[in-house]
Design a protein around this motif. Structure first.
Motif, short mmCIF file in Angstrom:
data_model
loop_
_atom_site.label_atom_id
_atom_site.label_comp_id
_atom_site.label_asym_id
_atom_site.label_seq_id
_atom_site.Cartn_x
_atom_site.Cartn_y
_atom_site.Cartn_z
N ASP A 126 0.91 -1.16 0.01
CA ASP A 126 0.06 -0.16 0.03
C ASP A 126 0.75 1.13 0.10
OD1 ASP A 126 -2.36 -1.75 0.02
OD2 ASP A 126 -2.53 -1.56 1.94
N GLY A 127 2.39 1.07 0.04
CA GLY A 127 2.94 2.34 0.28
C GLY A 127 3.72 2.77 -1.31
N ILE A 128 2.84 2.35 -2.41
CA ILE A 128 3.55 2.95 -3.46
C ILE A 128 2.26 3.41 -4.06
CG2 ILE A 128 5.84 1.37 -3.61
CD1 ILE A 128 4.05 -0.36 -5.66
N GLN A 129 2.80 4.36 -4.98
CA GLN A 129 1.61 4.88 -5.89
C GLN A 129 1.74 4.08 -7.04
OE1 GLN A 129 1.58 9.49 -5.74
NE2 GLN A 129 3.66 9.15 -4.95
N PRO A 130 0.48 4.25 -8.04
CA PRO A 130 0.21 3.65 -9.33
C PRO A 130 1.55 4.01 -10.17
CG PRO A 130 -1.70 4.57 -8.75
CD PRO A 130 -0.79 5.03 -7.64
N VAL A 131 2.26 2.94 -10.74
CA VAL A 131 3.34 2.93 -11.89
C VAL A 131 2.99 3.04 -13.16
CG1 VAL A 131 5.60 2.04 -12.15
CG2 VAL A 131 4.91 1.97 -9.98
#
Length: 257
Positions: A126-131
């Motif tokens: 949950d700690g990353i934004q969409p890539v």
């Protein structure tokens, strides 16, 4: 020394640059390779440390396997490298997926870890934004080019590797701050101010670490080691060389230590 060694029963590309310094294992990012770190931040570290790096299955010069990618497998491979190559505890420097692996190694085998630097690292999915991983995106194009130059599986296999990589980062890792708090080694958490790992998540990683330090690099993205290797090594070298915890003029978080 550079060449193929057996790691967990799989022929694995490993480079050991030798030297008299303490061993330091570089852990590359997902869909990347060891050269990306050896050729950037490695240049500033080689004078002081014995640099060791290896390409995980499906990355760089190491052939892929039929298995899906899982961080637990990658951590186990890294433990095998440390046991086989490093004489005693080593510093771990991990970028992106490599940072996640470093955290897992420290939890599983703290006896093998001295200090750690984790760069652009999330401990939970949950700690990353969409890539943006559209096949025509500049990032994927560059990763594909580097893959084609190295992979024994040939350029046509990159699509399968990219698919496994995207599946991995969309489902793992799933560590908690409670687990992170068990890591006792000093850890430098470094991140670009425009990273795909969100700043609140990065701060929560830093705050969960009993002996963490935090560096937010301005004007940098998830490609921090490639964009600003000099800035990064200028922060890493004093951190790795320091004896004992930081001593500051007005301690707050570290006041009780």
């Amino acid at each position: 020394m550079a060449g193929i060694v057996d790691i967990e029963g799989h022929p694995t590309w490993l480079e050991d640059r030798g030297g008299n310094g303490a061993p330091l294992l570089l852990l590359h990012g997902g869909l990347s390779n060891s050269d990306a770190l050896l050729g950037t931040i490695g240049a500033g570290l080689a004078e002081h440390y014995r640099l060791i790096a290896f390409d995980r299955p499906g990355h760089g010069y190491t052939a892929d396997t039929d298995a899906d990618f899982h961080y637990s497998d990658m951590a186990r491979e890294s433990v095998s490298v440390l046991e086989k190559v490093a004489a005693g505890p080593a510093h771990l420097v991990g970028w992106s997926d490599g940072g996640i692996i470093a955290l897992l190694v420290a939890l599983a085998r703290p006896d093998l870890v001295a200090k750690m630097v984790v760069i652009g690292t999330n401990y939970h999915v949950d700690g990353i934004q969409p890539v943006d991983m559209d096949p025509d995106s500049p990032v994927l194009q560059e990763l594909g080019r580097a893959y084609a130059e190295r992979s024994p599986d040939g350029p046509g296999h990159f699509e399968a590797v990219a698919r496994k990589g995207m599946q991995l980062i969309s489902t793992e890792p799933s560590l908690t701050t409670s687990q992170i708090s068990r890591i006792q080694q000093p850890v430098l958490v470094a991140v670009g101010d425009d990273d795909i790992v969100t700043l609140p998540h990065t701060v929560s990683l830093y705050e969960a670490l009993p002996n963490g330090q935090l560096a937010v690099i301005p004007g940098a993205s998830h490609g921090l080691p490639l964009e600003q290797p000099g800035t990064l090594t200028s922060l890493m070298l004093p951190f790795l060389a320091a004896e004992g915890p930081p001593r500051t003029l007005m301690p707050v978080r570290r006041r009780a230590r």
